[in-house]
Design a protein around this motif. Structure first.
Motif, PDB file in Angstrom:
ATOM      1  N   ARG A 123       0.825  -1.199   0.105  1.00  0.00           N
ATOM      2  CA  ARG A 123       0.207  -0.059  -0.156  1.00  0.00           C
ATOM      3  C   ARG A 123       0.340   1.011  -0.073  1.00  0.00           C
ATOM      4  O   ARG A 123       0.275   2.381  -0.439  1.00  0.00           O
ATOM      5  N   ILE A 124       1.570   1.437   0.208  1.00  0.00           N
ATOM      6  CA  ILE A 124       2.540   2.902   0.458  1.00  0.00           C
ATOM      7  C   ILE A 124       4.155   2.448  -0.250  1.00  0.00           C
ATOM      8  O   ILE A 124       4.652   3.487  -0.429  1.00  0.00           O
ATOM      9  N   ALA A 125       4.717   1.505  -0.585  1.00  0.00           N
ATOM     10  CA  ALA A 125       5.685   0.869  -0.752  1.00  0.00           C
ATOM     11  C   ALA A 125       5.837   1.757  -2.162  1.00  0.00           C
ATOM     12  O   ALA A 125       4.727   1.907  -3.033  1.00  0.00           O
ATOM     13  N   LEU A 169      12.595   4.455   3.499  1.00  0.00           N
ATOM     14  CA  LEU A 169      12.651   5.377   3.282  1.00  0.00           C
ATOM     15  C   LEU A 169      11.231   5.601   3.093  1.00  0.00           C
ATOM     16  O   LEU A 169      10.607   6.747   3.325  1.00  0.00           O
ATOM     17  N   ASP A 170      10.761   4.559   2.306  1.00  0.00           N
ATOM     18  CA  ASP A 170       9.388   4.304   2.082  1.00  0.00           C
ATOM     19  C   ASP A 170       8.144   4.345   3.578  1.00  0.00           C
ATOM     20  O   ASP A 170       7.408   5.090   3.606  1.00  0.00           O
ATOM     21  N   GLY A 171       8.405   4.113   3.975  1.00  0.00           N
ATOM     22  CA  GLY A 171       8.350   3.999   5.620  1.00  0.00           C
ATOM     23  C   GLY A 171       8.295   5.304   6.263  1.00  0.00           C
ATOM     24  O   GLY A 171       6.921   5.702   6.745  1.00  0.00           O
ATOM     25  N   ALA A 172       9.596   5.632   6.414  1.00  0.00           N
ATOM     26  CA  ALA A 172       9.822   6.406   7.217  1.00  0.00           C
ATOM     27  C   ALA A 172       8.614   8.151   6.178  1.00  0.00           C
ATOM     28  O   ALA A 172       7.813   8.806   6.652  1.00  0.00           O
ATOM     29  N   ALA A 188      13.848   5.337   9.691  1.00  0.00           N
ATOM     30  CA  ALA A 188      14.177   5.934   8.639  1.00  0.00           C
ATOM     31  C   ALA A 188      15.558   5.454   8.498  1.00  0.00           C
ATOM     32  O   ALA A 188      16.497   4.850   7.129  1.00  0.00           O
ATOM     33  N   HIS A 189      16.233   4.965   9.669  1.00  0.00           N
ATOM     34  CA  HIS A 189      17.705   4.747   9.789  1.00  0.00           C
ATOM     35  C   HIS A 189      17.736   3.471  10.380  1.00  0.00           C
ATOM     36  O   HIS A 189      18.584   3.037  10.827  1.00  0.00           O
TER      37      HIS A 189
END
Length: 189
Positions: free
Chosen positions: A61-63, A70-73, A91-92
């Motif tokens: 849904r968000i990738a 990066l996509d998640g953050a 992110a990290h």
């Protein structure tokens, strides 16, 4: 709804159906985070939230870039207005800058998201890299070997994880040392 409740609900909605094994891993990582309460103090809730959310960027849904930290953050920041520190940890997580470099995304990750304080970065590395894909406890050596076997040594992930291995093992050792010290000091573990 408090931070951890919100984090669990969101992670479940993004991972449980499309990626049940990733959801099991995320639950295991969050369980490891709970085990660090004696050394995390006031940051324990923050760490548990980051732990359960660390892989949401894999959700179909968000990738968008194909680079899950990066996509998640970005999703957590832009769509969910999640706590800034949780976003930075996602992110990290687990030496993501090295994988970002392999993918040509290092500048994006560095400029968009500051690093969180080192002790918390170590704690999330510990949680992620001592949890199997099925959510069980393991060693960082076995986890890295599993990742290399699953992805292959010459893939982006395989190359990144081999480069990151010394820092991953060092971070795990630092957290284990803190836990041992807390135990010696009589704190319940």
């Amino acid at each position: 709804m408090d931070l951890t409740e919100r984090a669990y609900s969101l992670a479940e909605s993004l991972l449980s159906e499309p990626l049940p094994r990733r959801w099991s891993h995320s639950l295991g990582v969050a369980e490891r985070a709970r085990s660090l309460r004696p050394i995390l103090g006031k940051d324990a809730e923050l760490m548990e939230a980051a732990a359960v959310l660390h892989d949401v960027g894999y959700s179909p849904r968000i990738a968008s870039t194909g680079f899950h930290p990066l996509d998640g953050a970005r999703f957590l920041r832009d769509q969910e207005a999640m706590d800034e520190r949780v976003v930075r940890l996602v992110a990290h997580h687990s030496c993501a800058l090295l994988e970002a470099e392999e993918r040509g995304l290092r500048k994006d990750l560095e400029t968009e998201f500051e690093l969180e304080r080192p002790a918390l970065v170590d704690a999330l590395i510990f949680c992620d890299m001592t949890t199997t894909p099925d959510g069980e406890c393991t060693t960082s050596q076995a986890r890295l070997a599993e990742i290399i076997q699953r992805y292959g040594p010459d893939t982006i992930v395989g190359r990144f994880i081999q480069r990151a291995a010394p820092e991953i093992h060092a971070a795990v050792q630092r957290v284990e040392d803190q836990l041992a010290h807390a135990h010696e000091a009589g704190q319940p573990i």
